[in-house]
Design an enzyme around this catalytic site. Structure first.
Site, mmCIF file in Angstrom:
data_model
loop_
_atom_site.group_PDB
_atom_site.id
_atom_site.type_symbol
_atom_site.label_atom_id
_atom_site.label_comp_id
_atom_site.label_asym_id
_atom_site.label_seq_id
_atom_site.Cartn_x
_atom_site.Cartn_y
_atom_site.Cartn_z
ATOM 1 N N ASP A 190 25.623 -24.512 3.695
ATOM 2 C CA ASP A 190 24.345 -23.636 3.105
ATOM 3 C C ASP A 190 23.593 -23.016 3.498
ATOM 4 O O ASP A 190 23.871 -22.395 4.571
ATOM 5 C CB ASP A 190 24.148 -25.252 3.345
ATOM 6 C CG ASP A 190 22.907 -25.754 3.458
ATOM 7 O OD1 ASP A 190 22.366 -25.417 1.531
ATOM 8 O OD2 ASP A 190 21.061 -25.163 4.069
ATOM 9 N N HIS A 195 13.678 -22.403 -1.895
ATOM 10 C CA HIS A 195 13.437 -22.854 -0.752
ATOM 11 C C HIS A 195 12.572 -23.602 0.021
ATOM 12 O O HIS A 195 12.690 -24.887 0.702
ATOM 13 C CB HIS A 195 13.977 -21.552 0.382
ATOM 14 C CG HIS A 195 14.183 -21.810 1.382
ATOM 15 N ND1 HIS A 195 15.180 -20.974 2.646
ATOM 16 C CD2 HIS A 195 14.365 -22.928 2.590
ATOM 17 C CE1 HIS A 195 15.560 -21.814 3.615
ATOM 18 N NE2 HIS A 195 15.062 -22.438 3.517
HETATM 19 P P1 NAD Z 1 20.996 -29.786 12.424
HETATM 20 O O1 NAD Z 1 21.173 -30.990 12.458
HETATM 21 O O2 NAD Z 1 22.413 -29.041 11.985
HETATM 22 O O3 NAD Z 1 21.501 -29.644 14.287
HETATM 23 C C1 NAD Z 1 21.530 -28.396 14.591
HETATM 24 C C2 NAD Z 1 21.084 -29.027 16.352
HETATM 25 O O4 NAD Z 1 22.307 -29.695 16.885
HETATM 26 C C3 NAD Z 1 22.469 -27.832 17.405
HETATM 27 O O5 NAD Z 1 21.593 -27.762 18.357
HETATM 28 C C4 NAD Z 1 23.584 -28.611 17.240
HETATM 29 O O6 NAD Z 1 24.323 -27.225 18.426
HETATM 30 C C5 NAD Z 1 23.917 -29.768 17.284
HETATM 31 N N1 NAD Z 1 24.529 -30.147 17.443
HETATM 32 C C6 NAD Z 1 25.290 -30.141 16.012
HETATM 33 N N2 NAD Z 1 26.466 -31.187 16.221
HETATM 34 C C7 NAD Z 1 26.345 -31.780 16.708
HETATM 35 C C8 NAD Z 1 26.822 -32.760 17.727
HETATM 36 N N3 NAD Z 1 28.372 -33.027 17.548
HETATM 37 N N4 NAD Z 1 26.208 -33.442 19.239
HETATM 38 C C9 NAD Z 1 25.877 -33.248 19.480
HETATM 39 N N5 NAD Z 1 24.793 -31.933 18.924
HETATM 40 C C10 NAD Z 1 25.102 -31.427 18.140
HETATM 41 O O7 NAD Z 1 20.043 -28.997 12.470
HETATM 42 P P2 NAD Z 1 19.354 -28.025 11.319
HETATM 43 O O8 NAD Z 1 20.029 -27.009 11.263
HETATM 44 O O9 NAD Z 1 18.063 -28.153 11.320
HETATM 45 O O10 NAD Z 1 19.608 -28.161 9.879
HETATM 46 C C11 NAD Z 1 21.093 -28.207 9.819
HETATM 47 C C12 NAD Z 1 21.602 -27.778 7.949
HETATM 48 O O11 NAD Z 1 20.334 -27.395 7.221
HETATM 49 C C13 NAD Z 1 21.042 -25.958 8.909
HETATM 50 O O12 NAD Z 1 22.243 -25.163 9.014
HETATM 51 C C14 NAD Z 1 20.298 -25.476 7.352
HETATM 52 O O13 NAD Z 1 21.381 -25.001 6.557
HETATM 53 C C15 NAD Z 1 19.397 -26.509 6.588
HETATM 54 N N6 NAD Z 1 18.514 -26.388 6.852
HETATM 55 C C16 NAD Z 1 17.814 -26.282 5.709
HETATM 56 C C17 NAD Z 1 16.700 -25.612 5.592
HETATM 57 C C18 NAD Z 1 15.325 -25.910 4.375
HETATM 58 O O14 NAD Z 1 14.157 -25.458 4.653
HETATM 59 N N7 NAD Z 1 15.905 -26.232 3.302
HETATM 60 C C19 NAD Z 1 16.034 -26.387 6.920
HETATM 61 C C20 NAD Z 1 15.851 -27.060 8.093
HETATM 62 C C21 NAD Z 1 17.901 -26.680 8.468
#
Ligand code: NAD
Length: 322
Positions: free
Chosen positions: A45, A112
């Site tokens: 993504d 987005h």
């Molecule tokens: P996420 O849910 O992936 O969480 C990320 C955090 O959780 C990081 O700090 C990571 O180190 C931690 N983490 C990941 N796996 C873990 C585990 N197994 N145990 C403990 N901690 C863990 O959050 P995100 O990055 O906000 O969202 C995921 C994806 O969604 C983004 O990378 C992006 O591709 C998408 N996104 C889209 C939008 C949008 O506006 N469309 C906005 C935010 C994110």
């Protein structure tokens, strides 16, 4: 490890678990994408705004070159940034993004955010971000309506530049409006979704219309602590919440897996990201155990309608979720 797919309303299939590329460092991004493919991830993504589409493409190219996967085994998502909403900018920027990835089609291309801001040419600043000026002091809006942008997005699907098209960060009102003019119904709606922000009615509306939902920020505040967001730091972390850790212990899983399974069991796709190999594998293994209905309900009851990903929470004066 393979994950199930969700059948989209246009007949295409989307893996239910993927790897999110927001905040993945440019220096490590190609390796992380390559390693994620080796672990079994097939959905990536991305977005113009994440600033790492070139490196993401490099990771993919390496995996394809080594024969680990073929292009058609992968599901690559990208997004149209707010400054490219003017209809005449949509195809050129999509083509630039495809060139950055080194591919000739996206599996899914999303609007987005539902806001059109003034065009900034890629030669001037890329990714452009929210502000019109380099100093980051001024937001200027474009006159492009969401209808005109969606019509341009539909052309991407017709021309084969995106196999499926969709939207992100839309509310119910915007979706209902879109249905009045859309020739192609969005295949996917990507939204913030976690136990503090369950968006039950939006999920219901999308399901009624056959639109698949991808949940982002499934761990709630954790992702936003990295962004120094006060409200995220002031909120009880879901990953250490006693309800979640208690359920995790009962199932012999981690809190992260319970949070992801809560979403996948409700039929949503998830796209967590991690830099750690162990967590990478763990986050993919979120469909092979079942939570009880009572556990799902208790987790859903944590809802407090708390959305973190709001521009003003980063100090950006853009009031799209007002
Ligand atoms: P996420 O849910 O992936 O969480 C990320 C955090 O959780 C990081 O700090 C990571 O180190 C931690 N983490 C990941 N796996 C873990 C585990 N197994 N145990 C403990 N901690 C863990 O959050 P995100 O990055 O906000 O969202 C995921 C994806 O969604 C983004 O990378 C992006 O591709 C998408 N996104 C889209 C939008 C949008 O506006 N469309 C906005 C935010 C994110």
């Amino acid at each position: 490890m393979s994950t199930p797919s969700i059948k989209l309303n246009d007949g295409n299939k989307m893996p239910q678990v993927g790897f999110g590329l927001w905040k993945v460092d440019n220096a490590t991004c190609a390796d992380q994408v390559y390693e994620a493919i080796k672990v079994g991830y097939r959905l990536f993504d991305g977005a113009c705004d994440y600033g790492n589409e070139v490196e993401s493409g490099q990771g993919i190219a390496r995996a394809i070159k080594e024969g680990i996967v073929k292009r058609e085994d992968l599901f690559i998502t990208s997004k149209l940034w707010n400054s490219f909403h003017d209809a005449e900018q949509v195809e050129p920027i999509t083509r630039k993004q495809l060139a950055d990835w080194g591919i000739d089609y996206f599996d899914l291309y999303l609007i987005h955010f539902p806001v059109a801001i003034k065009y900034v040419a890629p030669e001037v600043r890329y990714p452009p971000g929210w502000y019109v000026d380099d100093a980051g002091t001024k937001i200027e809006y474009s006159k492009a309506s969401l209808e005109s942008t969606w019509k341009a997005i539909e052309q991407l699907k017709k021309k084969g530049l995106a196999k499926s098209v969709g939207i992100s960060n839309y509310t119910g009102a915007l979706l209902l409006d879109l249905f009045t003019y859309a020739e192609i119904t969005p295949a996917v709606l990507q939204i913030e979704h976690h136990p503090y922000f369950t968006q039950e009615n939006l999920v219901k509306l999308a399901k009624e219309r056959g639109i698949a939902i991808t949940a982002y920020s499934s761990f709630g505040p954790s992702s936003f602590i990295e962004c120094d967001m006060k409200v995220a730091a002031d909120t009880q972390q879901l990953l250490s919440h006693s309800l979640i850790t208690g359920i995790a212990e009962k199932h012999g899983k981690t809190a992260a897996q319970v949070l992801l399974r809560w979403s996948t069991q409700r039929g949503l796709a998830v796209i967590p990201k991690s830099n750690h190999p162990k967590r990478l594998a763990q986050n993919l293994d979120v469909v092979n155990f079942d939570l009880g209905d009572d556990e799902i309900q208790k987790i859903s009851d944590l809802n407090i309608n708390l959305k973190f990903n709001v521009p003003t929470n980063y100090g950006i004066p853009c009031y799209i979720f007002a």
